[in-house]
Structure formats: C-alpha cells, structure tokens
Design a protein around this motif. Structure first.
Motif, short mmCIF file in Angstrom:
data_model
loop_
_atom_site.label_atom_id
_atom_site.label_comp_id
_atom_site.label_asym_id
_atom_site.label_seq_id
_atom_site.Cartn_x
_atom_site.Cartn_y
_atom_site.Cartn_z
N VAL A 251 0.94 -1.22 0.01
CA VAL A 251 0.09 -0.12 -0.06
C VAL A 251 0.84 1.23 0.00
O VAL A 251 0.57 2.08 -0.63
N PHE A 252 2.07 1.40 0.80
CA PHE A 252 2.81 2.30 0.84
C PHE A 252 3.61 2.66 -0.63
O PHE A 252 3.36 3.69 -1.05
N ALA B 115 -0.07 -0.74 -9.37
CA ALA B 115 1.25 -1.13 -9.02
C ALA B 115 1.46 -2.63 -7.98
O ALA B 115 2.50 -2.80 -8.02
N SER B 116 0.16 -2.36 -7.36
CA SER B 116 0.12 -3.52 -6.48
C SER B 116 0.72 -4.92 -6.93
O SER B 116 1.63 -5.75 -6.22
N PRO C 146 0.82 -13.47 -1.95
CA PRO C 146 0.25 -12.54 -3.11
C PRO C 146 -1.24 -12.80 -3.25
O PRO C 146 -1.72 -11.78 -3.49
N LYS C 147 -1.80 -13.89 -3.03
CA LYS C 147 -3.31 -14.09 -3.11
C LYS C 147 -4.24 -12.96 -2.20
O LYS C 147 -5.18 -13.05 -2.50
N ARG C 148 -3.46 -12.91 -1.22
CA ARG C 148 -4.18 -12.01 0.24
C ARG C 148 -3.80 -10.61 -0.25
O ARG C 148 -4.30 -9.60 -0.20
N THR C 149 -2.50 -10.47 -0.37
CA THR C 149 -1.79 -9.16 -0.27
C THR C 149 -2.43 -8.20 -1.43
O THR C 149 -2.54 -7.18 -1.14
N VAL C 150 -2.39 -8.87 -2.72
CA VAL C 150 -2.47 -8.00 -3.76
C VAL C 150 -3.91 -7.39 -3.72
O VAL C 150 -4.20 -6.32 -4.03
N LEU D 274 -7.62 -1.40 -1.02
CA LEU D 274 -7.34 -0.36 -0.09
C LEU D 274 -6.85 0.97 -0.58
O LEU D 274 -7.33 1.99 -0.16
N SER D 275 -5.96 0.79 -1.60
CA SER D 275 -5.12 1.92 -2.16
C SER D 275 -6.39 2.91 -2.90
O SER D 275 -6.41 3.93 -2.82
#
Length: 509
Positions: free
Chosen positions: A28-29, A225-226, A236-240, A246-247
């Motif tokens: 996210v950052f 860019a995520s 990746p399956k959860r983070t992206v 969120l972004s």
C-alpha cells in the motif's frame, strides 16, 4: 496444434526477486507513494479548478474510484492466479496473446519512465520555498534534482523492504499533513458556512467534465502497481487484492475530501478564480492563514518529500517491468538479473537511473523549463499511457476468462471488467479530445497529437518485435508471460514452429 515441452535447468537466484518481504502495508505504501497524494492535492486539484473551471472535482474523483473498483474486481481475480512483476504485460499476454503482451510492455516502459523521470523537473520547484525559508538559499533546480536522483538510485539497489520502510515514513507524514490542512480549511469556511456545492451533479455535468475526469484518473496512477510487487509479497493471493482495494479507497477519500475542503475554505463561487491566480500555492496560503507559518513550512517540506516518494515508487515499478522483460529474454538477459544479496533488479535499476541522469543533464544544459516541459509534459503523457494499459488490461481480463474456462464469478470475469472497459475507453476518447488543454499547449501544437500517437506506434512496434521473436527465437517467444517460471525452465520449441500453437503454459500464441 502442437505442444511445448520444458526441460529443467539449475536454479539461478540472480533471476529471481526476493520473495516474502512485503506485506499488505508495504505494498500500500508503494502504491500510495506513486499516487503522490500531496502533489495531487496541491497541484492537480488546483489546476483542475483554475484551468478547467469545473467545481465538481470531488465528484469526479469518486466517479473515477468507482470505475477503478470495477476494474480491480477482474484485476485481482487475475492476480490470484499469477504473480508476475510484469503486471499489465503479463495479463495482456495471457488474455490477448504474446504479441499484444509485448506491445503493452513497450507502452509500459515509456509510460513509467516518463512518470518517474518527469518528477525530477518538479523536485527543484518543490524544494525552493523550503530551502529559502529554512536556509535562505535557492539552488538551481538541477542541483536538487541530482541529489534526489542519487538517493533514488541508491535505494533502487537496496532491499525492497528498505524502500518500503522509507516510503512508509514519508507517506504517513504526508497523509497527516493533508488531514491537518483539510481540518484547517473545514474549520474556517468562507462566509461562515460549509457548502456541499462541489458534490452537486449540476456542477459536474458541465462543459469541461471530460478534462476533469481525465485529470482525476491521472491522480490515481500508481494504484495498479500492487501487482508489480506480487512476486515479493508474503502472500500474493491475499496481499495484492487487499492492497489494491485499500489503495483505491484511501486515494478516493483523500482526494475527494481535500478538493471539497478547498472549496469550503475559499468559497464555491471564488475557488475557480483563486485557484487560477494562486495555482499550487493556494493550499499552502490557506494553511499559512489558518494554521500558522510552522504548519506552512512543514507542509511545503512534505510536498518535497511527496515528490521524492513518488520517484522512489515509480523507479521500483519501472525497474521491475524491465526485469520481467529481461528475465523472459524479450529484452537483453542482463536486465533479468537481480542482486544475490538484496534481491533487487540491479541492472534494470541502474538502467532507469542512467536514463534519469541523462534527462536531468539534457534539460540543465539546454535551459529547458523543468516544470512545464519536463514534469507537466512527461507526467501527463505517462499518465495517459497508464490509462491506455488499464483499458487494454480490462479487455484482456475478459478474454482470459472466456478462453481459459477457469471458474470465476460472472461479476469478476465479465460484468465488472466489461463496464470498466467501456468507461475507460470513453475517458480515453475524452483525453485525446482535450489533450491540448491537459498539456497546456495551443490546439495546433504538434505535441497535441504526437504524444497520444506515440503509444499506438510503440504498441505496434512491440507487437512486431513479438512476432519477430516467434519466427527467429521460438524458445524466447514461448517464454513470454511465464514470469518467475521462466527462470527455472528452458522452454524447448517443438520440431515445427510454423503456425499458432498451444503451449503447456496456457499462454495464447
């Protein structure tokens, strides 16, 4: 139809990005830093009010957020199935075929390099009031740009999580000062009353709404860019998916709130005139009047770090696109190698840094305007390139699920990306029609058509290069779209490579 076989080769760590180093907050950052919230609020929003003269900018940000949320439904559905630093390049390859994927990659390299390099033009302007106020000095813009360039180049060679920590510190401070500015503006309404006129549809559906929508979508550039950091994510399956949604939500809330609070403080009947007169200084002048000189100085300093954070984020994104192409031998193999110690795409990062240095020196020697001719022109053209890629990817998502037959809800595989594609194509048409206004040039300026036309030309050349690889280097052609798998296996072409073929990777020929 013929098939493709693979033979294993020894693992080469220099062709793999460092895995498991980024969680949801870090991604996210990276995304929000590329969006550069304070830069957009201070620059893009005031430009929209002052130049285009449309009051409904807050509503435009919410409308664009809705379109990008629809796009993200299919985007993250693809992300759950493949982690690839090539992002748009990989997805278009899987959906529309390898030649289209390579064409998209060419567009990505131009667009992201333009966005990153263009920021060097505004860093000097952002630094001038801060350095003058604190130290009484006003250095040439290119001196400040070279200092920023050196810092970005160094960070690009370090671990990706170190870059994430730097961005976290810069972004948290940036968001905090935006909130403080907004509260100061809302606490001091013009004529003593809070007006919601900026959210009225009557102030949105007016002449100039097309340009405002384009300006709004440029403010979101970076949200995509995520996926670029998916290979380095912990899950990746959860983070992206989480980072993407969120972004978009955070960017939409910050932009809509900030652009609305500005109209409250100045007055909806005066915002166009004041923004046209004061431009970027408007938000800082309001802060100085309502919150005092100390907050004003902090805000100007964080405007500088906002630009720096965007540089770092776009540098990392650009380097990873170059790395993905080098790893699959679409570009020279040297770009597909990473540092064994940091996992950073070393050669790709150095190439991007070299380009940035050459552009800074070229503009400095020739005395060209760093704000208009570097930041504004390249930033706008880079954002337009990203818009083209988002629309193309929306179509590719539909094609991928239609062709692959993979199980997915109708909403994610067709309805959401379909609506998004239609809306994005409409915005592209509006962008082309209003490109002279977006660049700030005369309607008969050759740039008005040259810049938009450069991307289709680049896409065509990339597609032709892909077809050339198919004929001359079929093993490389078969590797396109494999992502991290291409570093672990050599793709051996079948005996006959004439005509379309279906490979074991499921990538459309």
């Amino acid at each position: 139809m013929s098939s493709t076989a693979t033979t294993e080769r020894p693992s080469n760590v220099s062709e793999a990005l460092a895995r498991g180093r980024l969680g949801v907050p870090s991604v996210v950052f990276f995304v929000l830093s590329a969006a550069a919230p304070l830069t957009v609020v201070a620059g893009v929003v005031t430009t929209g009010y002052g130049v285009i003269g449309v009051l409904g900018i807050p509503l435009a940000f919410l409308a664009v957020a809705a379109v990008l949320t629809l796009f993200s439904a299919g985007y993250v559905a693809m992300a759950r199935r493949m982690a690839n630093a090539g992002a748009f390049y990989a997805y278009v390859t899987r959906g529309l075929g390898r030649p289209a994927g390579v064409g998209t990659a060419w567009v990505a390299l131009i667009a992201y390099n333009a966005l990153q390099v263009g920021l060097y033009g505004t860093i000097g302007a952002a630094a001038t009031p801060v350095l003058d106020r604190l130290f009484g000095i006003t250095p040439q813009w290119w001196i400040v740009a070279l200092v920023a360039w050196a810092l970005v180049a160094l960070l690009g060679l370090l671990r990706v999580d170190i870059n994430g920590m730097v961005l976290a510190a810069l972004l948290c401070a940036e968001i905090a000062v935006i909130v403080v500015f907004d509260l100061g503006q809302l606490g001091n309404p013009a004529a003593g009353g809070v007006s919601f006129a900026a959210f009225s549809p009557d102030n949105f559906f007016v002449p100039g709404v097309g340009a405002v929508l384009v300006l709004a979508i440029l403010g979101f550039v970076g949200f995509e860019a995520s996926v670029v950091f998916s290979e380095e994510s912990k899950d990746p399956k959860r983070t992206v998916p989480m980072a993407t949604y969120l972004s978009v939500a955070i960017i939409a809330v910050v932009y809509a709130l900030s652009s609305w609070s500005m109209t409250v403080a100045v007055g909806p009947d005066r915002i166009v005139e004041e923004a046209g007169t004061q431009s970027v200084d408007l938000i800082f002048n309001l802060a100085g009047a309502h919150l005092g000189d100390t907050v004003l100085t902090i805000g100007q300093a964080l405007f500088l770090t906002s630009v720096l954070a965007a540089m770092i984020s776009f540098h990392n994104t650009t380097a990873r696109y170059t790395f993905a192409l080098g790893r699959e031998r679409v570009l020279p193999a040297v770009f597909g190698r990473t540092s064994p110690t940091t996992g950073a795409p070393r050669a790709a990062s150095l190439a991007q840094s070299t380009l940035g240095l050459l552009v800074i020196l070229l503009y400095a020697v020739n005395g060209w305007d760093p704000v208009l001719q570097l930041f504004f022109w390249l930033g706008t053209s880079g954002g337009f390139g990203v818009l083209l890629m988002i629309a193309t990817t929306a179509v590719a998502i539909i094609a991928y699920f239609a062709r692959s037959g993979e199980q997915e809800t109708l909403w994610r595989r067709l309805i959401a990306p379909g609506i998004a594609a239609i809306a994005l194509i409409a915005i592209i048409v509006l962008a082309v029609q209003n490109f002279a206004n977006l660049l700030g040039v005369e309607p008969d300026s050759p740039l008005r058509w040259a810049i938009p036309a450069a991307y289709p030309v680049a896409a065509l050349l990339g597609a032709l290069w892909g077809l050339s690889l198919r004929r001359r280097r079929p093993d490389t052609y078969a590797r396109i779209g494999l992502g991290a798998e291409s570093a672990a296996a050599v793709v051996v072409p079948p005996a006959s490579v004439t005509g379309p073929a279906t490979t074991t990777t499921g990538v459309r020929q």
